[in-house]
Design a protein around this motif. Structure first.
Motif, PDB file in Angstrom:
ATOM      1  N   VAL A  89       0.826  -1.207   0.000  1.00 12.42           N
ATOM      2  CA  VAL A  89       0.000   0.000   0.000  1.00 12.42           C
ATOM      3  C   VAL A  89       0.866   1.267   0.000  1.00 12.42           C
ATOM      4  CG1 VAL A  89      -1.768   1.287   1.282  1.00 12.42           C
ATOM      5  CG2 VAL A  89      -1.917  -1.195   1.115  1.00 12.42           C
ATOM      6  N   VAL A  90       2.013   1.199   0.663  1.00 11.76           N
ATOM      7  CA  VAL A  90       2.939   2.341   0.723  1.00 11.76           C
ATOM      8  C   VAL A  90       4.288   1.871   0.163  1.00 11.76           C
ATOM      9  CG1 VAL A  90       3.908   4.175   2.172  1.00 11.76           C
ATOM     10  CG2 VAL A  90       1.753   3.087   2.835  1.00 11.76           C
ATOM     11  N   PRO A  91       4.387   1.767  -1.171  1.00 17.94           N
ATOM     12  CA  PRO A  91       5.618   1.228  -1.751  1.00 17.94           C
ATOM     13  C   PRO A  91       6.818   2.172  -1.661  1.00 17.94           C
ATOM     14  CG  PRO A  91       4.117   1.899  -3.491  1.00 17.94           C
ATOM     15  CD  PRO A  91       3.377   2.053  -2.186  1.00 17.94           C
ATOM     16  N   THR A  92       6.559   3.475  -1.497  1.00 18.09           N
ATOM     17  CA  THR A  92       7.656   4.442  -1.477  1.00 18.09           C
ATOM     18  C   THR A  92       7.485   5.430  -0.335  1.00 18.09           C
ATOM     19  OG1 THR A  92       7.817   4.317  -3.887  1.00 18.09           O
ATOM     20  CG2 THR A  92       8.896   6.195  -2.828  1.00 18.09           C
ATOM     21  N   VAL A  93       8.521   5.536   0.481  1.00 21.48           N
ATOM     22  CA  VAL A  93       8.615   6.596   1.486  1.00 21.48           C
ATOM     23  C   VAL A  93       9.834   7.414   1.097  1.00 21.48           C
ATOM     24  CG1 VAL A  93       8.994   7.151   3.913  1.00 21.48           C
ATOM     25  CG2 VAL A  93       7.537   5.219   3.294  1.00 21.48           C
ATOM     26  N   ASP A  94       9.594   8.651   0.726  1.00 27.05           N
ATOM     27  CA  ASP A  94      10.659   9.544   0.257  1.00 27.05           C
ATOM     28  C   ASP A  94      10.785  10.694   1.257  1.00 27.05           C
ATOM     29  OD1 ASP A  94      12.397  11.212  -1.101  1.00 27.05           O
ATOM     30  OD2 ASP A  94      11.057  11.556  -2.814  1.00 27.05           O
ATOM     31  N   LEU A  95      11.570  10.459   2.321  1.00 23.91           N
ATOM     32  CA  LEU A  95      11.710  11.481   3.354  1.00 23.91           C
ATOM     33  C   LEU A  95      12.333  12.749   2.789  1.00 23.91           C
ATOM     34  CD1 LEU A  95      12.885   9.367   6.428  1.00 23.91           C
ATOM     35  CD2 LEU A  95      10.598  10.242   5.940  1.00 23.91           C
ATOM     36  N   ALA A  96      13.358  12.596   1.962  1.00 24.34           N
ATOM     37  CA  ALA A  96      14.034  13.766   1.385  1.00 24.34           C
ATOM     38  C   ALA A  96      13.078  14.568   0.499  1.00 24.34           C
ATOM     39  CB  ALA A  96      15.252  13.331   0.586  1.00 24.34           C
ATOM     40  N   GLY A  97      12.202  13.866  -0.219  1.00 25.21           N
ATOM     41  CA  GLY A  97      11.237  14.532  -1.095  1.00 25.21           C
ATOM     42  C   GLY A  97       9.973  14.957  -0.383  1.00 25.21           C
ATOM     43  N   GLY A  98       9.836  14.546   0.891  1.00 23.89           N
ATOM     44  CA  GLY A  98       8.674  14.962   1.676  1.00 23.89           C
ATOM     45  C   GLY A  98       7.373  14.315   1.265  1.00 23.89           C
ATOM     46  N   ARG A  99       7.431  13.029   0.833  1.00 21.22           N
ATOM     47  CA  ARG A  99       6.190  12.405   0.365  1.00 21.22           C
ATOM     48  C   ARG A  99       6.209  10.892   0.563  1.00 21.22           C
ATOM     49  NH1 ARG A  99       5.956  10.758  -5.475  1.00 21.22           N
ATOM     50  NH2 ARG A  99       8.058  10.042  -5.875  1.00 21.22           N
ATOM     51  N   VAL A 100       5.025  10.337   0.563  1.00 22.76           N
ATOM     52  CA  VAL A 100       4.832   8.892   0.506  1.00 22.76           C
ATOM     53  C   VAL A 100       3.958   8.608  -0.704  1.00 22.76           C
ATOM     54  CG1 VAL A 100       5.080   8.459   2.989  1.00 22.76           C
ATOM     55  CG2 VAL A 100       2.820   8.934   2.049  1.00 22.76           C
ATOM     56  N   VAL A 101       4.231   7.494  -1.376  1.00 22.15           N
ATOM     57  CA  VAL A 101       3.408   7.071  -2.510  1.00 22.15           C
ATOM     58  C   VAL A 101       2.445   6.018  -1.994  1.00 22.15           C
ATOM     59  CG1 VAL A 101       3.388   5.994  -4.785  1.00 22.15           C
ATOM     60  CG2 VAL A 101       5.216   7.602  -4.178  1.00 22.15           C
ATOM     61  N   ILE A 102       1.182   6.208  -2.292  1.00 27.40           N
ATOM     62  CA  ILE A 102       0.125   5.310  -1.830  1.00 27.40           C
ATOM     63  C   ILE A 102      -0.475   4.578  -3.027  1.00 27.40           C
ATOM     64  CG2 ILE A 102      -2.121   5.185  -0.661  1.00 27.40           C
ATOM     65  CD1 ILE A 102       0.080   6.135   1.216  1.00 27.40           C
TER      66      ILE A 102
END
Length: 174
Positions: free
Chosen positions: A146-159
């Motif tokens: 459900v959350v394949p990407t956590v991009d802390l540097a980019g400030g986002r999560v992909v759902i």
């Protein structure tokens, strides 16, 4: 300076000599003894854990300067924080909840879904809460599917939204 991280919450008094029940939010519950003084979120009060032992689903802790049941009872519900720098680095695919709160939530096409408002765990795994600009919040499993990407540097999560989502409220469809 990074925001402090909540590592524990003081519960009810335990016994008559000032001990308290302590719920920890750390991988190793006993680690709270090794972080140094724990503080309230605003930093106004500090507490030093002088002794800690494991109980059934919590710890029993003695705090420096807290010697009576009445003193301990006044602490019930206080959340305890440490400076981020005192915590260990996370492994890959591990995150502190505080790092995720406020991130933008987007779908795979980079279209906005809302913001991460909380991470919950009711016993069956982590749940990510997403607040859209309008409408009810979404509670989704915090899994790689459900959350394949956590991009802390980019400030986002992909759902990746599951096929079926039940929404409670006035807009719910039968």
């Amino acid at each position: 300076m990074a925001a402090p991280i909540c590592v524990a919450r003081i519960g009810a008094a335990h016994g008559v000599r000032g001990a308290v029940k302590l719920w920890t939010f750390t991988e190793d519950p006993l680690a709270v003894k090794h972080y140094g003084p724990l503080m309230t979120k605003d930093g106004a009060r500090q507490f030093e854990v002088t002794h800690v032992r494991e109980a059934r689903d919590h710890l029993v802790a003695t705090l420096k300067g807290i010697a009576t049941r009445e003193d301990a009872e006044r602490l019930n519900g206080i959340e305890l924080y440490v400076a981020r720098e005192k915590l260990p680095e996370t492994d890959e695919d591990e995150y502190y909840h505080a790092d995720l709160i406020g991130l933008a939530a987007v779908n795979a096409a980079d279209e906005p879904l809302g913001r991460v408002t909380a991470i919950h765990n009711f016993g069956a795994g982590d749940i990510i809460e997403i607040a859209p600009p309008q409408g009810p919040t979404m509670l989704l499993p915090f899994t790689n599917a459900v959350v394949p990407t956590v991009d802390l540097a980019g400030g986002r999560v992909v759902i990746e939204l599951p096929q079926e989502i039940e929404i409670e409220g006035d807009d719910a469809q039968p």
